[in-house]
Design a protein around this motif. Structure first.
Motif, short mmCIF file in Angstrom:
data_model
loop_
_atom_site.label_atom_id
_atom_site.label_comp_id
_atom_site.label_asym_id
_atom_site.label_seq_id
_atom_site.Cartn_x
_atom_site.Cartn_y
_atom_site.Cartn_z
N MET A 1 -8.62 92.10 92.16
CA MET A 1 -9.66 90.94 92.27
C MET A 1 -9.16 89.87 93.21
SD MET A 1 -11.80 89.41 89.23
CE MET A 1 -13.46 89.11 89.56
N ASP A 2 -9.68 89.35 93.86
CA ASP A 2 -9.52 87.96 94.80
C ASP A 2 -9.05 87.06 93.96
OD1 ASP A 2 -9.11 87.10 97.24
OD2 ASP A 2 -10.87 85.83 96.80
N TRP A 3 -7.92 86.38 94.13
CA TRP A 3 -7.52 85.30 93.25
C TRP A 3 -8.48 84.30 93.15
CZ3 TRP A 3 -6.33 80.64 95.44
CH2 TRP A 3 -6.03 80.45 96.89
N ARG A 4 -9.19 83.88 94.29
CA ARG A 4 -10.09 82.87 94.40
C ARG A 4 -11.37 83.11 93.47
NH1 ARG A 4 -9.20 83.11 100.63
NH2 ARG A 4 -9.71 85.29 100.07
N ILE A 5 -11.65 84.21 93.45
CA ILE A 5 -13.00 84.65 92.64
C ILE A 5 -12.43 84.49 91.15
CG2 ILE A 5 -14.69 86.28 91.94
CD1 ILE A 5 -14.63 87.31 94.93
N THR A 6 -11.17 85.02 90.78
CA THR A 6 -10.84 85.04 89.61
C THR A 6 -10.53 83.58 89.18
OG1 THR A 6 -9.40 87.01 90.07
CG2 THR A 6 -8.71 85.92 87.95
N ILE A 7 -9.95 82.49 89.92
CA ILE A 7 -9.92 81.32 89.43
C ILE A 7 -11.25 80.57 89.26
CG2 ILE A 7 -9.37 78.76 90.36
CD1 ILE A 7 -7.05 79.97 91.87
N LEU A 8 -12.36 80.89 90.12
CA LEU A 8 -13.68 80.24 89.85
C LEU A 8 -14.20 80.87 88.41
CD1 LEU A 8 -15.01 80.29 93.56
CD2 LEU A 8 -14.58 78.39 92.06
N SER A 9 -14.32 82.08 88.19
CA SER A 9 -14.63 82.82 87.14
C SER A 9 -14.10 82.24 85.89
CB SER A 9 -14.71 84.35 87.38
OG SER A 9 -14.94 84.85 88.39
N GLY A 10 -12.58 82.19 86.07
CA GLY A 10 -11.90 81.56 85.03
C GLY A 10 -12.22 80.22 84.64
N GLY A 11 -12.59 79.27 85.60
CA GLY A 11 -13.10 77.94 85.26
C GLY A 11 -14.57 77.98 84.74
N THR A 12 -15.39 78.74 85.21
CA THR A 12 -16.79 79.15 84.58
C THR A 12 -16.74 79.29 83.14
OG1 THR A 12 -17.37 79.82 86.84
CG2 THR A 12 -18.95 80.39 84.88
#
Length: 116
Positions: A1-12
């Motif tokens: 999984m792309d790290w940018r999506i993971t960071i955004l999803s984690g923040g969500t």
């Protein structure tokens, strides 16, 4: 999984937890207002007794950052957006567990546990 999506999803995920806490306070405020109306009190409970915008905003930002950090750190192990959101929601407990490790060996054992 792309790290940018993971960071955004984690923040969500971190923000979802904060929204649940906000909803809990909102329900308590609504119930206090309802009880005051039933008792026919002239003054209703003040909003400030249940909400404090500056600390609430600080808590939301902190949860957002912790969730994003957890998502970023675990991006190689997270395979779906839902899992990234869950990691973000669990970030305070996750980092608390890491912080309670007494040694690097114990921390390594925490992160490399294999399912039984």
């Amino acid at each position: 999984m792309d790290w940018r999506i993971t960071i955004l999803s984690g923040g969500t995920g971190g923000l979802v937890v904060e929204m649940v806490a906000f909803l809990s306070n909102l329900n308590a405020y609504r119930e206090a207002r309802r009880q005051a109306r039933i008792a026919r009190k002239r003054t209703l409970p003040p909003w400030n007794a249940y909400f404090d915008p500056k600390p609430d905003a600080a808590a939301a930002i902190t949860r957002l950052l912790l969730g994003a950090a957890a998502g970023g750190l675990l991006h190689g192990q997270v395979t779906t957006v839902l899992a990234a959101v869950a990691v973000g929601a669990a970030a305070p407990a996750l980092f608390g567990q890491f912080g309670s490790a007494r040694s690097m060996r114990e921390l390594t054992e925490l992160t490399e546990q294999k399912p039984q």
